[in-house]
Design an enzyme around this catalytic site. Sequence first.
Site, PDB file in Angstrom:
ATOM      1  N   TRP A 156       0.888  -1.060   0.039  1.00  0.00           N
ATOM      2  CA  TRP A 156      -0.042   0.035  -0.051  1.00  0.00           C
ATOM      3  C   TRP A 156       0.887   1.383  -0.138  1.00  0.00           C
ATOM      4  O   TRP A 156       1.618   1.385   0.799  1.00  0.00           O
ATOM      5  CB  TRP A 156      -0.991  -0.139   1.574  1.00  0.00           C
ATOM      6  CG  TRP A 156      -1.921   0.951   1.261  1.00  0.00           C
ATOM      7  CD1 TRP A 156      -2.676   1.722   0.478  1.00  0.00           C
ATOM      8  CD2 TRP A 156      -2.180   1.779   2.824  1.00  0.00           C
ATOM      9  NE1 TRP A 156      -3.461   2.570   0.925  1.00  0.00           N
ATOM     10  CE2 TRP A 156      -3.106   2.486   2.380  1.00  0.00           C
ATOM     11  CE3 TRP A 156      -1.758   1.710   3.846  1.00  0.00           C
ATOM     12  CZ2 TRP A 156      -3.693   3.582   3.249  1.00  0.00           C
ATOM     13  CZ3 TRP A 156      -2.170   2.459   4.926  1.00  0.00           C
ATOM     14  CH2 TRP A 156      -3.061   3.516   4.527  1.00  0.00           C
ATOM     15  N   ASP A 213      -0.993  -5.740   9.144  1.00  0.00           N
ATOM     16  CA  ASP A 213      -2.113  -4.750   8.940  1.00  0.00           C
ATOM     17  C   ASP A 213      -3.337  -5.331   8.397  1.00  0.00           C
ATOM     18  O   ASP A 213      -3.260  -6.000   7.399  1.00  0.00           O
ATOM     19  CB  ASP A 213      -1.450  -4.049   7.576  1.00  0.00           C
ATOM     20  CG  ASP A 213      -2.253  -2.764   7.287  1.00  0.00           C
ATOM     21  OD1 ASP A 213      -3.414  -2.662   7.809  1.00  0.00           O
ATOM     22  OD2 ASP A 213      -1.909  -2.134   6.602  1.00  0.00           O
ATOM     23  N   LYS A 238     -13.394  -0.494   6.043  1.00  0.00           N
ATOM     24  CA  LYS A 238     -14.181  -1.011   4.942  1.00  0.00           C
ATOM     25  C   LYS A 238     -15.070  -2.212   5.356  1.00  0.00           C
ATOM     26  O   LYS A 238     -16.123  -2.111   5.026  1.00  0.00           O
ATOM     27  CB  LYS A 238     -13.150  -2.003   4.239  1.00  0.00           C
ATOM     28  CG  LYS A 238     -11.516  -1.117   3.928  1.00  0.00           C
ATOM     29  CD  LYS A 238     -11.734  -0.157   2.778  1.00  0.00           C
ATOM     30  CE  LYS A 238     -10.835   0.887   2.710  1.00  0.00           C
ATOM     31  NZ  LYS A 238      -9.485   0.616   2.687  1.00  0.00           N
TER      32      LYS A 238
HETATM   33  C1  PLP Z   1      -3.375  -2.012   3.385  1.00  0.00           C
HETATM   34  C2  PLP Z   1      -4.368  -0.781   4.173  1.00  0.00           C
HETATM   35  N1  PLP Z   1      -3.991  -0.697   5.195  1.00  0.00           N
HETATM   36  C3  PLP Z   1      -4.410   0.570   5.917  1.00  0.00           C
HETATM   37  C4  PLP Z   1      -5.516   1.062   5.413  1.00  0.00           C
HETATM   38  C5  PLP Z   1      -6.108   2.106   6.392  1.00  0.00           C
HETATM   39  O1  PLP Z   1      -7.469   2.541   6.356  1.00  0.00           O
HETATM   40  P1  PLP Z   1      -8.054   3.644   7.208  1.00  0.00           P
HETATM   41  O2  PLP Z   1      -6.870   4.498   7.730  1.00  0.00           O
HETATM   42  O3  PLP Z   1      -8.975   4.353   6.242  1.00  0.00           O
HETATM   43  O4  PLP Z   1      -8.782   2.846   8.315  1.00  0.00           O
HETATM   44  C6  PLP Z   1      -5.950   0.880   4.181  1.00  0.00           C
HETATM   45  C7  PLP Z   1      -6.931   1.812   3.495  1.00  0.00           C
HETATM   46  O5  PLP Z   1      -6.944   1.879   2.297  1.00  0.00           O
HETATM   47  C8  PLP Z   1      -5.045  -0.017   3.383  1.00  0.00           C
HETATM   48  O6  PLP Z   1      -5.546  -0.353   2.186  1.00  0.00           O
END
Ligand code: PLP
Length: 398
Positions: free
Chosen positions: A132, A213, A248
């Site tokens: 990511w 993660d 999500k």
């Molecule tokens: C791999 C991954 N980690 C963490 C996140 C963090 O998500 P959020 O901060 O929106 O909860 C995302 C969001 O797209 C993600 O794709």
Amino acid sequence: MSLYSSFEPAQPDPILGLSAAFARDERPGKINLAVGVYKDSDGKTPVLSPVKEAEGRLLTKETSKGYLPMEGGAVYGELVRDLLFGSGHPVLRDGRARTAHTPGGTGALRLAADFIARHLPGRTIWMSDPTWANHPQIFHAARLQTNTYPYYDAATHGLNSGEFLSALEQIPEGDILLLHACCHNPAGADPDPETWEAIARVAAARGLVPLVDFAYQGFGEGIEADSVGLRLLAQSCPEFFVASSFSKNFGLYAERVGALTLVAANAGEADTALGHLVLGARTNYSNPPLHGSAIVCEILTDSDLRRRWEQEVADMRNRINHMRTLFVDTLAARGVSRDFSFLTREKGMFSFSGLDREQVDRLREEFAIYIVGSGRINVAGMTEDNMEPLCEAIAAVL
Ligand SMILES: Cc1ncc(COP(=O)(O)O)c(C=O)c1O
């Protein structure tokens, strides 16, 4: 001279920049496969129905908006840990896990990064190639060194577990091993249980500290099934971190609800570590936002709401998988000879389509179809309605 006169414009975030360009695009029938959010069959990012109901209940029963503790509420922490490990898991029975409620999964990763930089200095963060895009940025922002291990093989459209595992053998002892629990973003390719066992074995033997993660629990195979890798790690590795996101799987993107769970060698060390961890929260956002976590607690502690939430997660997962199959079948029906069947073996919203930069540019310029430059697609951007024009355009650029 004024304060910012010498500043160069900031580099726009590549994915958010594409979304802005999509919003400005006035062509009818435009298709966005670049976004990072779930879309339903109408192309909307819905509020889940148990979330709406939980919010209604909170409206009448909430009596205070006083600060939460720095680590968030105890009930929330317990529910997060149960989702990760299943209640009664040895890690929980032995009292070795502590949870800090954070603003989203990003907040959890940044809290972990600051904690590692301050209290476990000199350790490099090892992440998959690719990962990511925000991962390296978060760790660099905390002044940590990062490095990568091989993960995805574009030629086979799958995980290169041989190279991955032998690279893990070379990581210096004590370093931090960042892993995606499921639904790898951007690759969509996850380790199978045997590979997870091997990862856990190498990580334990080399004294690596996993940081898992977990942003897509329930989007891969199921809420419980998606934690198989994490639970295998927990059998072998005495100490690790998990960054949870409920953006999500609860559709709570804007409420910023996530958690960082740390597992320590024993309950006493877990308490001590949490004490330092929350001081990191104190000097950053002080204490976490209430509303999203209150929704999660309401849903997970009410059997009817919980059942409906599990069903809606299953519906989202099934829709994504259905779109994967329909996409592959529709391309084949259009006479595309390239084999896209790997997409049906991958999990979650993201995959590499295998489309190159030039094809991605043509799709955007000629057909108003938006895909990230790397060829990563968000399968949830596909619908029954846009599938034919999408596949027709892809057939044209191939
Ligand atoms: C791999 C991954 N980690 C963490 C996140 C963090 O998500 P959020 O901060 O929106 O909860 C995302 C969001 O797209 C993600 O794709």
